[in-house]
Design an enzyme around this catalytic site. Structure first.
Site, PDB file in Angstrom:
ATOM      1  N   GLY A 163      48.122  42.331  44.803  1.00 36.90           N
ATOM      2  CA  GLY A 163      48.759  43.193  45.804  1.00 36.90           C
ATOM      3  C   GLY A 163      50.198  42.754  46.082  1.00 36.90           C
ATOM      4  N   THR A 175      43.251  38.020  38.571  1.00 39.43           N
ATOM      5  CA  THR A 175      42.668  39.010  37.654  1.00 39.43           C
ATOM      6  C   THR A 175      43.663  39.382  36.550  1.00 39.43           C
ATOM      7  N   GLU A 195      37.506  41.004  45.168  1.00 40.48           N
ATOM      8  CA  GLU A 195      36.965  39.735  45.685  1.00 40.48           C
ATOM      9  C   GLU A 195      35.536  39.515  45.215  1.00 40.48           C
TER      10      GLU A 195
HETATM   11  C1  LIG Z   1      34.640  36.472  63.407  1.00 41.94           C
HETATM   12  C2  LIG Z   1      35.409  36.613  62.141  1.00 41.94           C
HETATM   13  C3  LIG Z   1      36.856  36.507  62.378  1.00 41.94           C
HETATM   14  C4  LIG Z   1      37.614  36.867  61.169  1.00 41.94           C
HETATM   15  C5  LIG Z   1      38.980  37.316  61.495  1.00 41.94           C
HETATM   16  C6  LIG Z   1      39.120  38.714  61.206  1.00 41.94           C
HETATM   17  C7  LIG Z   1      40.378  39.050  60.519  1.00 41.94           C
HETATM   18  C8  LIG Z   1      40.157  40.208  59.647  1.00 41.94           C
HETATM   19  C9  LIG Z   1      41.380  40.747  59.097  1.00 41.94           C
HETATM   20  C10 LIG Z   1      41.652  40.233  57.721  1.00 41.94           C
HETATM   21  C11 LIG Z   1      41.310  41.197  56.712  1.00 41.94           C
HETATM   22  C12 LIG Z   1      40.927  40.481  55.470  1.00 41.94           C
HETATM   23  C13 LIG Z   1      41.030  41.349  54.351  1.00 41.94           C
HETATM   24  C14 LIG Z   1      41.696  40.638  53.259  1.00 41.94           C
HETATM   25  C15 LIG Z   1      42.081  41.607  52.234  1.00 41.94           C
HETATM   26  C16 LIG Z   1      42.732  40.875  51.150  1.00 41.94           C
HETATM   27  C17 LIG Z   1      42.961  41.770  50.005  1.00 41.94           C
HETATM   28  C18 LIG Z   1      42.323  41.134  48.854  1.00 41.94           C
HETATM   29  C19 LIG Z   1      42.703  41.827  47.613  1.00 41.94           C
HETATM   30  C20 LIG Z   1      41.838  41.368  46.513  1.00 41.94           C
HETATM   31  C21 LIG Z   1      41.964  40.194  45.935  1.00 41.94           C
HETATM   32  C22 LIG Z   1      41.095  39.794  44.788  1.00 41.94           C
HETATM   33  O1  LIG Z   1      40.239  40.513  44.359  1.00 41.94           O
HETATM   34  S1  LIG Z   1      41.400  38.243  44.124  1.00 41.94           S
HETATM   35  C23 LIG Z   1      40.323  38.082  42.740  1.00 41.94           C
HETATM   36  C24 LIG Z   1      38.900  37.918  43.145  1.00 41.94           C
HETATM   37  N1  LIG Z   1      38.092  37.697  41.995  1.00 41.94           N
HETATM   38  C25 LIG Z   1      36.804  37.468  42.044  1.00 41.94           C
HETATM   39  O2  LIG Z   1      36.212  37.472  43.105  1.00 41.94           O
HETATM   40  C26 LIG Z   1      36.137  37.157  40.748  1.00 41.94           C
HETATM   41  C27 LIG Z   1      34.627  37.160  40.837  1.00 41.94           C
HETATM   42  N2  LIG Z   1      34.076  36.135  39.990  1.00 41.94           N
HETATM   43  C28 LIG Z   1      33.668  34.908  40.472  1.00 41.94           C
HETATM   44  O3  LIG Z   1      33.801  34.619  41.650  1.00 41.94           O
HETATM   45  C29 LIG Z   1      33.077  33.919  39.530  1.00 41.94           C
HETATM   46  O4  LIG Z   1      33.601  33.923  38.283  1.00 41.94           O
HETATM   47  C30 LIG Z   1      31.561  34.092  39.405  1.00 41.94           C
HETATM   48  C31 LIG Z   1      30.956  34.018  40.776  1.00 41.94           C
HETATM   49  C32 LIG Z   1      31.228  35.452  38.788  1.00 41.94           C
HETATM   50  C33 LIG Z   1      30.939  32.983  38.509  1.00 41.94           C
HETATM   51  O5  LIG Z   1      31.832  32.040  38.146  1.00 41.94           O
HETATM   52  P1  LIG Z   1      31.614  31.074  36.877  1.00 41.94           P
HETATM   53  O6  LIG Z   1      31.308  31.871  35.666  1.00 41.94           O
HETATM   54  O7  LIG Z   1      32.780  30.177  36.810  1.00 41.94           O
HETATM   55  O8  LIG Z   1      30.414  30.271  37.359  1.00 41.94           O
HETATM   56  P2  LIG Z   1      28.911  30.275  36.927  1.00 41.94           P
HETATM   57  O9  LIG Z   1      28.331  31.645  37.035  1.00 41.94           O
HETATM   58  O10 LIG Z   1      28.785  29.603  35.626  1.00 41.94           O
HETATM   59  O11 LIG Z   1      28.357  29.371  38.064  1.00 41.94           O
HETATM   60  C34 LIG Z   1      28.478  27.965  38.044  1.00 41.94           C
HETATM   61  C35 LIG Z   1      28.028  27.425  39.378  1.00 41.94           C
HETATM   62  O12 LIG Z   1      29.069  27.583  40.334  1.00 41.94           O
HETATM   63  C36 LIG Z   1      28.591  28.298  41.449  1.00 41.94           C
HETATM   64  N3  LIG Z   1      29.698  29.043  42.043  1.00 41.94           N
HETATM   65  C37 LIG Z   1      30.351  30.110  41.545  1.00 41.94           C
HETATM   66  N4  LIG Z   1      31.317  30.493  42.399  1.00 41.94           N
HETATM   67  C38 LIG Z   1      31.267  29.627  43.436  1.00 41.94           C
HETATM   68  C39 LIG Z   1      32.013  29.514  44.653  1.00 41.94           C
HETATM   69  N5  LIG Z   1      32.989  30.386  44.937  1.00 41.94           N
HETATM   70  N6  LIG Z   1      31.705  28.528  45.499  1.00 41.94           N
HETATM   71  C40 LIG Z   1      30.699  27.663  45.224  1.00 41.94           C
HETATM   72  N7  LIG Z   1      29.945  27.726  44.088  1.00 41.94           N
HETATM   73  C41 LIG Z   1      30.232  28.697  43.222  1.00 41.94           C
HETATM   74  C42 LIG Z   1      27.523  29.180  40.879  1.00 41.94           C
HETATM   75  O13 LIG Z   1      26.669  29.692  41.863  1.00 41.94           O
HETATM   76  C43 LIG Z   1      26.869  28.238  39.931  1.00 41.94           C
HETATM   77  O14 LIG Z   1      26.053  27.355  40.668  1.00 41.94           O
HETATM   78  P3  LIG Z   1      24.718  26.797  39.997  1.00 41.94           P
HETATM   79  O15 LIG Z   1      24.307  25.718  40.935  1.00 41.94           O
HETATM   80  O16 LIG Z   1      25.049  26.334  38.621  1.00 41.94           O
HETATM   81  O17 LIG Z   1      23.758  27.941  39.994  1.00 41.94           O
HETATM   82  C1  LIG Z   2      42.315  47.459  45.412  1.00 46.46           C
HETATM   83  C2  LIG Z   2      42.172  46.204  44.595  1.00 46.46           C
HETATM   84  C3  LIG Z   2      42.934  45.120  44.907  1.00 46.46           C
HETATM   85  C4  LIG Z   2      42.839  43.955  44.139  1.00 46.46           C
HETATM   86  N1  LIG Z   2      43.654  42.913  44.426  1.00 46.46           N
HETATM   87  C5  LIG Z   2      43.624  41.806  43.643  1.00 46.46           C
HETATM   88  C6  LIG Z   2      44.510  40.720  43.909  1.00 46.46           C
HETATM   89  O1  LIG Z   2      45.293  40.732  44.863  1.00 46.46           O
HETATM   90  N2  LIG Z   2      44.471  39.657  43.070  1.00 46.46           N
HETATM   91  C7  LIG Z   2      43.615  39.591  42.019  1.00 46.46           C
HETATM   92  O2  LIG Z   2      43.639  38.585  41.310  1.00 46.46           O
HETATM   93  N3  LIG Z   2      42.758  40.598  41.769  1.00 46.46           N
HETATM   94  C8  LIG Z   2      42.730  41.702  42.540  1.00 46.46           C
HETATM   95  N4  LIG Z   2      41.868  42.740  42.284  1.00 46.46           N
HETATM   96  C9  LIG Z   2      40.953  42.644  41.142  1.00 46.46           C
HETATM   97  C10 LIG Z   2      39.500  42.471  41.527  1.00 46.46           C
HETATM   98  O3  LIG Z   2      39.252  41.186  42.027  1.00 46.46           O
HETATM   99  C11 LIG Z   2      38.607  42.757  40.319  1.00 46.46           C
HETATM  100  O4  LIG Z   2      38.817  44.107  39.941  1.00 46.46           O
HETATM  101  C12 LIG Z   2      37.165  42.511  40.636  1.00 46.46           C
HETATM  102  O5  LIG Z   2      36.906  41.129  40.802  1.00 46.46           O
HETATM  103  C13 LIG Z   2      36.217  43.087  39.556  1.00 46.46           C
HETATM  104  O6  LIG Z   2      36.532  42.576  38.312  1.00 46.46           O
HETATM  105  P1  LIG Z   2      36.783  43.539  37.050  1.00 46.46           P
HETATM  106  O7  LIG Z   2      37.776  44.560  37.447  1.00 46.46           O
HETATM  107  O8  LIG Z   2      37.056  42.675  35.892  1.00 46.46           O
HETATM  108  O9  LIG Z   2      35.409  44.282  36.827  1.00 46.46           O
HETATM  109  P2  LIG Z   2      34.430  44.072  35.605  1.00 46.46           P
HETATM  110  O10 LIG Z   2      33.884  42.698  35.644  1.00 46.46           O
HETATM  111  O11 LIG Z   2      35.036  44.518  34.337  1.00 46.46           O
HETATM  112  O12 LIG Z   2      33.264  45.059  36.050  1.00 46.46           O
HETATM  113  C14 LIG Z   2      32.941  46.298  35.398  1.00 46.46           C
HETATM  114  C15 LIG Z   2      31.420  46.510  35.509  1.00 46.46           C
HETATM  115  O13 LIG Z   2      30.745  45.536  34.720  1.00 46.46           O
HETATM  116  C16 LIG Z   2      29.754  44.879  35.482  1.00 46.46           C
HETATM  117  N5  LIG Z   2      29.653  43.478  35.033  1.00 46.46           N
HETATM  118  C17 LIG Z   2      30.653  42.622  34.728  1.00 46.46           C
HETATM  119  N6  LIG Z   2      30.174  41.422  34.369  1.00 46.46           N
HETATM  120  C18 LIG Z   2      28.832  41.511  34.463  1.00 46.46           C
HETATM  121  C19 LIG Z   2      27.763  40.593  34.270  1.00 46.46           C
HETATM  122  N7  LIG Z   2      27.984  39.334  33.920  1.00 46.46           N
HETATM  123  N8  LIG Z   2      26.504  41.028  34.503  1.00 46.46           N
HETATM  124  C20 LIG Z   2      26.264  42.281  34.898  1.00 46.46           C
HETATM  125  N9  LIG Z   2      27.229  43.206  35.107  1.00 46.46           N
HETATM  126  C21 LIG Z   2      28.496  42.825  34.880  1.00 46.46           C
HETATM  127  C22 LIG Z   2      30.240  44.980  36.928  1.00 46.46           C
HETATM  128  O14 LIG Z   2      29.147  44.906  37.830  1.00 46.46           O
HETATM  129  C23 LIG Z   2      30.889  46.363  36.937  1.00 46.46           C
HETATM  130  O15 LIG Z   2      29.882  47.330  37.143  1.00 46.46           O
HETATM  131  C24 LIG Z   2      41.938  43.900  43.045  1.00 46.46           C
HETATM  132  C25 LIG Z   2      41.150  45.015  42.753  1.00 46.46           C
HETATM  133  C26 LIG Z   2      41.254  46.153  43.506  1.00 46.46           C
HETATM  134  C27 LIG Z   2      40.395  47.345  43.158  1.00 46.46           C
END
Ligand SMILES: CCCCCCCCCCCCCCCCCCC/C=C/C(=O)SCCNC(=O)CCNC(=O)[C@H](O)C(C)(C)COP(=O)(O)OP(=O)(O)OC[C@H]1O[C@@H](n2cnc3c(N)ncnc32)[C@H](O)[C@@H]1OP(=O)(O)O
Ligand SMILES: Cc1cc2nc3c(=O)[nH]c(=O)nc-3n(C[C@H](O)[C@H](O)[C@H](O)COP(=O)(O)OP(=O)(O)OC[C@H]3O[C@@H](n4cnc5c(N)ncnc54)[C@H](O)[C@@H]3O)c2cc1C
Length: 551
Positions: free
Chosen positions: A73, A34, A317
């Protein structure tokens, strides 16, 4: 996220080098994707990694303020390595985002390396024990080998080679963590309802008749309505998490054999289950706090920490709305497959029977309610596709028509996910209780029915649209729901005790096993720094002069 990404995105040679160092904690890493300007839209990330064949290095740059990495983080002060997701340039061509392993601090002195700007992003609503950080690069060079090369490679001369069979293979860590977060939601909700149910058995308030003693608040129907859905949801999430984990493992095994066919369904499922489980857990944890009255607002109740922690999972996520829209993409495709008479994948197979144009006959048995949830999801999907097509016919582009339909698309995805969760909850209980005692079965089924009745009553408007449910059916369901709460009441404390969460884990004055709520609240209050001296300095500095008119 650092270790799973090393496992999922490195070649075997890279793994052999990096994994032992990470697992032994010789290096500490984080996942920096991010940026200040973009989190959701990964393709819009601005950090660049430009390959220089002369030196066989990538030059990392943060060209704008908004390109600074933000949020990872442990990034601010703890880690010395990072996985950085950056736009890859080689031979003058941008190949999109790719992950790189980047050393940001010296391994001995821990000083930031020249060309690296790193710091803390400041206080947050929760998670304040994690030093989430920012990160920028100024012509910072890393070796070519530090590109994670399992899914794509840059050869020494700068030639780009795509290896992965699926375009989104580099998004694998996110899918993995979304799967884990369903389990995390179940665990934290179980903690909150253990605290709130135990406290509600201790807390007495009001006397319904003038002679009687005050009731335990757990005896009030409204309190049972607030809390028993929390217990049932914790079970539902736990069982769905086990099911999703198996789906994930099966897909991973297939991908290892070169078959990526089930990845779209896994992505659709992990997206909506992550979205719904984190959103439900956060709102129900807040409901547990409400159920604890004023004492629930104390930090010593443990509930504010839990809420602050879990509400973040709704955003990170992948934000709630964004992930539901991903599931909606999959559902619209499934709708088109039904129209074309093509077979459907398992979790959407119910759609093949659903578009009859008639309302589903109402049946209040558990199976009947699940079918009603499916009818509701199918009905919402059908109306959404109609809106989408109407907008297309009016001359809008697909993207414009999609955008205008996103509220309905989210509604359809939410309804689909609720139907999937209900179905899984039922089949997992049946599977797991084959050899259980009749009493255990009974209690688990009571909770499962609470889940179904609760959500049916929450969605009566939709049920009236898509099933033949009548006013008297709704009335009857309401009475059955209220009766069920009374059946569960005698076992409520035992059921939360069965989560088997130790006091050290609950960390709550209200929820401890011994029930000594008031003693613990008083003991916690004594820890307040304001209680360290009988008269605080502020009295002499401000209050007294003010009271004497000398301020
Ligand atoms: C029994 C269970 C045991 C489990 C054990 C238990 C243990 C538990 C303890 C562990 C605790 C775990 C807790 C962990 C905590 C960790 C802390 C995390 C801190 C946070 C980290 C973060 O946030 S990292 C950053 C995360 N960021 C995001 O998530 C960003 C979100 N955005 C996206 O994912 C993508 O950009 C998107 C989904 C919004 C779209 O991407 P994009 O624009 O590139 O694609 P399109 O929309 O054009 O789609 C194209 C096409 O691709 C498909 N697609 C998209 N994503 C995926 C994917 N991930 N995989 C497969 N396919 C994907 C999409 O659907 C489209 O498909 P079409 O066919 O074209 O429709
Ligand atoms: C506690 C915490 C820990 C994190 N840890 C990590 C980490 O370790 N590594 C890392 O890389 N990131 C991390 N992140 C970032 C996190 O993954 C992003 O904040 C998250 O994916 C949301 O993205 P954003 O902040 O850009 O929100 P934005 O996308 O700016 O969202 C703002 C608003 O706009 C809306 N929106 C955005 N796009 C669209 C759309 N296309 N259509 C409709 N609505 C839309 C959303 O629904 C939301 O309501 C962390 C965040 C937090 C809060």
């Amino acid at each position: 996220m650092f270790v799973p990404t090393l496992m999922g995105q490195c070649t075997p040679e890279q793994q052999a080098y990096w994994l032992p160092r990470a697992l032994d904690m010789q290096i500490i890493g984080t996942y920096a994707q991010t940026e200040l300007g973009h989190g959701t839209f990964i393709r819009g990330l601005e950090t660049t990694a430009t390959y220089d064949p002369e030196t066989e290095t990538f030059v990392m740059n943060s060209p704008t303020l908004t390109s600074y990495k933000w949020w990872a983080g442990g990034l601010a002060k703890t880690v010395n390595y990072c996985i950085v997701v950056a736009q890859l340039y080689t031979k003058g061509v941008c190949h999109g985002t790719h992950p790189f392993i980047v050393q940001i601090r010296d391994e001995e002195t821990h000083m930031p390396r020249p060309g690296v700007k790193v710091g803390d992003i400041g206080p947050k609503l929760g998670f304040n024990t994690a030093d989430n950080g920012y990160l920028g690069f100024d012509n910072y060079r890393i070796p070519r080998d530090n590109m994670m090369m399992k899914n794509a490679q840059v050869l020494k001369d700068g030639t780009y080679v795509k290896v992965a069979r699926h375009g989104k293979a580099t998004y694998g860590t996110m899918v993995f963590v979304r799967v884990l977060l369903v389990n995390e939601a179940a665990f934290n909700l179980a903690k909150a309802c253990t605290i709130a149910v135990r406290y509600s058995a201790i807390r007495r308030q009001c006397s319904p008749d003038s002679e009687g003693s005050e009731l335990q608040v757990l005896d009030y129907s409204t309190q049972q309505h607030k809390l028993f859905i929390c217990i049932a949801t914790a079970h539902a999430l736990q069982l769905n998490s086990t099911w999703l984990w198996k789906t994930f493992s099966d897909t991973l095994a297939a991908i290892k054999q070169g078959n990526v066919d089930t990845l779209p369904e896994l992505h659709a499922l992990s997206s909506c289950l992550k979205a719904l489980s984190t959103a439900d857990a956060a709102s129900l944890i807040e409901q547990c706090r409400h159920a604890c009255g004023g004492h629930g607002y104390m930090m010593s109740s443990g509930l504010p920490y839990l809420y602050a922690f879990v509400t973040a999972t709704r955003t990170y996520e992948g934000d709630y709305t964004i992930l539901l829209l991903q599931t909606a993409r999959f559902l619209v495709k499934a709708y088109e497959q039904v129209e074309a008479g093509k077979p459907l994948t398992p979790t959407v197979s119910y759609l093949s029977q659903a578009f009859t144009g008639k309302k589903l006959p109402w049946d209040s048995s558990p199976d009947g309610i699940i079918r009603a949830f499916q009818a509701l999801a199918a009905g919402k999907l059908s109306s959404t596709v109609k809106s989408l097509r109407k907008r297309l016919e009016s001359g809008l582009s697909y993207e414009q028509a999609w955008e205008l339909s996103t509220i309905q698309l989210n509604g359809a995805a939410e309804a689909h996910c609720r139907a999937v969760m209900s179905q899984n909850y039922k089949s997992e209980i049946e599977r797991l209780t084959v050899n259980s005692s009749p009493n255990v079965k009974l209690v688990l089924q009571q909770l499962y029915k609470v889940y179904l009745y609760y959500w049916a009553l929450e969605r009566t408007g939709d049920l009236l649209l898509y099933t033949s449910i009548s006013e008297s059916d709704i009335f009857e369901l309401q009475l059955r729901y209220e009766g069920l709460l009374k059946e569960i009441r005698p076992n409520a404390v035992g059921i939360v005790d069965a989560f088997d969460l130790r006091d050290e884990v609950l960390h709550s004055a209200l929820g401890s096993y011994d029930g000594n709520v008031y003693e613990r609240l008083m003991a916690e209050a004594q820890k307040s720094p304001l209680n360290a001296e009988p008269v605080n300095q502020t009295f002499h500095t401000y209050l007294k002069p003010m009271m004497k008119g000398k301020l």
